[in-house]
Scaffold this motif. Sequence first.
Motif, short mmCIF file in Angstrom:
data_model
loop_
_atom_site.label_atom_id
_atom_site.label_comp_id
_atom_site.label_asym_id
_atom_site.label_seq_id
_atom_site.Cartn_x
_atom_site.Cartn_y
_atom_site.Cartn_z
N GLY A 63 0.81 -1.21 0.00
CA GLY A 63 0.00 0.00 0.00
C GLY A 63 0.84 1.26 0.00
N VAL A 64 1.90 1.27 0.81
CA VAL A 64 2.80 2.42 0.84
C VAL A 64 3.47 2.59 -0.52
CG1 VAL A 64 4.89 3.36 1.89
CG2 VAL A 64 3.16 2.30 3.33
N LEU A 65 3.87 1.48 -1.14
CA LEU A 65 4.48 1.56 -2.47
C LEU A 65 3.50 2.16 -3.49
CD1 LEU A 65 6.85 0.76 -4.41
CD2 LEU A 65 5.63 -1.39 -4.80
N LEU A 66 2.24 1.71 -3.43
CA LEU A 66 1.24 2.23 -4.36
C LEU A 66 0.98 3.71 -4.12
CD1 LEU A 66 -0.85 1.66 -6.58
CD2 LEU A 66 -2.47 1.02 -4.79
N GLY A 67 0.90 4.11 -2.84
CA GLY A 67 0.69 5.52 -2.53
C GLY A 67 1.86 6.38 -2.97
N LEU A 68 3.08 5.91 -2.75
CA LEU A 68 4.26 6.67 -3.17
C LEU A 68 4.36 6.75 -4.69
CD1 LEU A 68 6.92 5.32 -0.66
CD2 LEU A 68 6.02 7.64 -0.76
N ARG A 69 3.96 5.68 -5.37
CA ARG A 69 3.97 5.71 -6.83
C ARG A 69 2.95 6.73 -7.35
NH1 ARG A 69 3.44 -0.04 -9.07
NH2 ARG A 69 5.66 -0.09 -8.55
N PHE A 99 1.90 9.36 -5.71
CA PHE A 99 2.42 10.68 -5.34
C PHE A 99 3.54 11.11 -6.30
CE2 PHE A 99 5.01 13.42 -2.40
CZ PHE A 99 4.09 14.44 -2.31
N THR A 100 4.41 10.17 -6.65
CA THR A 100 5.51 10.48 -7.56
C THR A 100 4.99 10.81 -8.95
OG1 THR A 100 6.99 8.99 -6.33
CG2 THR A 100 7.66 9.61 -8.55
N PHE A 101 4.04 10.01 -9.45
CA PHE A 101 3.45 10.29 -10.76
C PHE A 101 2.82 11.68 -10.78
CE2 PHE A 101 2.64 5.61 -12.16
CZ PHE A 101 3.99 5.46 -12.35
N SER A 102 2.12 12.02 -9.71
CA SER A 102 1.46 13.33 -9.64
C SER A 102 2.48 14.45 -9.62
CB SER A 102 0.57 13.40 -8.40
OG SER A 102 -0.40 12.38 -8.40
N LEU A 103 3.56 14.27 -8.87
CA LEU A 103 4.60 15.31 -8.81
C LEU A 103 5.27 15.50 -10.18
CD1 LEU A 103 6.32 14.55 -5.39
CD2 LEU A 103 4.91 16.54 -5.95
N ILE A 104 5.58 14.38 -10.84
CA ILE A 104 6.20 14.48 -12.17
C ILE A 104 5.25 15.18 -13.14
CG2 ILE A 104 7.08 13.15 -14.12
CD1 ILE A 104 8.00 11.03 -12.12
N GLY A 105 3.96 14.81 -13.07
CA GLY A 105 2.99 15.46 -13.93
C GLY A 105 2.85 16.94 -13.64
N MET A 106 2.92 17.32 -12.35
CA MET A 106 2.82 18.73 -11.99
C MET A 106 4.06 19.51 -12.40
SD MET A 106 0.69 19.03 -8.43
CE MET A 106 1.91 18.17 -7.44
N VAL A 107 5.23 18.86 -12.37
CA VAL A 107 6.44 19.51 -12.86
C VAL A 107 6.26 19.89 -14.33
CG1 VAL A 107 8.86 19.13 -13.46
CG2 VAL A 107 8.03 18.50 -11.20
N PHE A 108 5.65 18.99 -15.10
CA PHE A 108 5.41 19.28 -16.51
C PHE A 108 4.30 20.34 -16.67
CE2 PHE A 108 2.83 18.49 -20.31
CZ PHE A 108 3.77 18.71 -21.29
N ALA A 109 3.18 20.15 -15.97
CA ALA A 109 2.02 21.03 -16.17
C ALA A 109 2.26 22.45 -15.69
CB ALA A 109 0.79 20.43 -15.46
N THR A 110 3.04 22.60 -14.61
CA THR A 110 3.24 23.93 -14.04
C THR A 110 4.43 24.67 -14.64
OG1 THR A 110 4.57 23.02 -12.22
CG2 THR A 110 2.19 23.25 -11.86
N THR A 111 5.11 24.05 -15.60
CA THR A 111 6.23 24.73 -16.26
C THR A 111 6.06 24.76 -17.78
OG1 THR A 111 7.52 22.68 -16.38
CG2 THR A 111 7.83 24.06 -14.43
N THR A 112 4.86 24.45 -18.26
CA THR A 112 4.63 24.38 -19.70
C THR A 112 3.43 25.24 -20.06
OG1 THR A 112 5.46 22.10 -19.70
CG2 THR A 112 4.29 22.85 -21.66
N GLN A 113 3.66 26.21 -20.92
CA GLN A 113 2.57 27.05 -21.42
C GLN A 113 1.83 26.28 -22.53
OE1 GLN A 113 1.76 29.94 -20.16
NE2 GLN A 113 3.56 30.57 -18.99
N PRO A 114 0.50 26.35 -22.56
CA PRO A 114 -0.27 25.55 -23.54
C PRO A 114 0.08 25.86 -24.99
CG PRO A 114 -1.70 26.42 -21.82
CD PRO A 114 -0.37 27.07 -21.62
#
Length: 266
Positions: free
Chosen positions: A106-112, A114-129
């Motif tokens: 469960g902790v592995l799934l939650g961390l995965r 969380f990591t996917f969301s952070l990577i996605g936010m790194v892309f979404a919050t630094t990329t103009q449409p």
Amino acid sequence: MDTVWGNTNKLFFKVNPSLKFLLVSSLFILYLFVTNLNTMIWTALLFFILYFFVSGLSGKWSFWFVLLTLIVSLFSASAMIFFGKGSSVLFQKGLILITRESLARGVLLGLRTFTFSLIGMVFATTTQPVPFFYSLMQQLKVPARYAYGFMAAFRMIPMMTEEFVKIRQAMRVRGMNRQKGVKAFCERMTRYCLSMLAQSIRRAQRTAIAMEAKRFSMTAERTYYYKISWSRKDIYFVLIVLCTVTLGFVLSNVLPITPYTNVLDH
């Protein structure tokens, strides 16, 4: 938008959007197969730090995005923790069964998550449409009619939000929001949906006609007002991301936090 964006002059904003998209997609695939709990712990921590350094959002918006991501990650982990299987029982009451193995998974799934969301936010919050869609057409050779179609759909989101506010204000002026109860709520939702659906269909038809008139369906070579190119900052971006990924794997071997090197074996 000034309250949402904090600083758009950071390094990651100047990186080629197609490169960011391809690298982020590769990271999703990479961490999908990682079963070392220590690796995911260190990776989540490192990308959490990286996000706050590179994100262009203001502090308040970054806080709420991370908090929402953390809540979603906890929910995704709880299903595996409370209802998983295993031999080493830690807690059991009714349908709830927590074992050492289910806790680790469960902790592995939650961390995965969380990591996917952070990577996605790194892309979404630094990329103009707009630069992103132009980069898709110029670097990844996405047909113009598809890229401009997605761009037009993206531009409709704030228009639909404004339309919703106008409909709500009009209903409030006419006293339609004063009625209480489930039936009144369903009637209001029906009015909202029908009004916004009709406006969206009209707007989409006008956009399609305008795109046809401007020859977006033609296959001839196009020229672009915005030229998206490669730069030295792309190399810096790749090096930063690769160092973050490598450091996560190295720290999991040098400084392991848990004994679970492969959760699927337990």
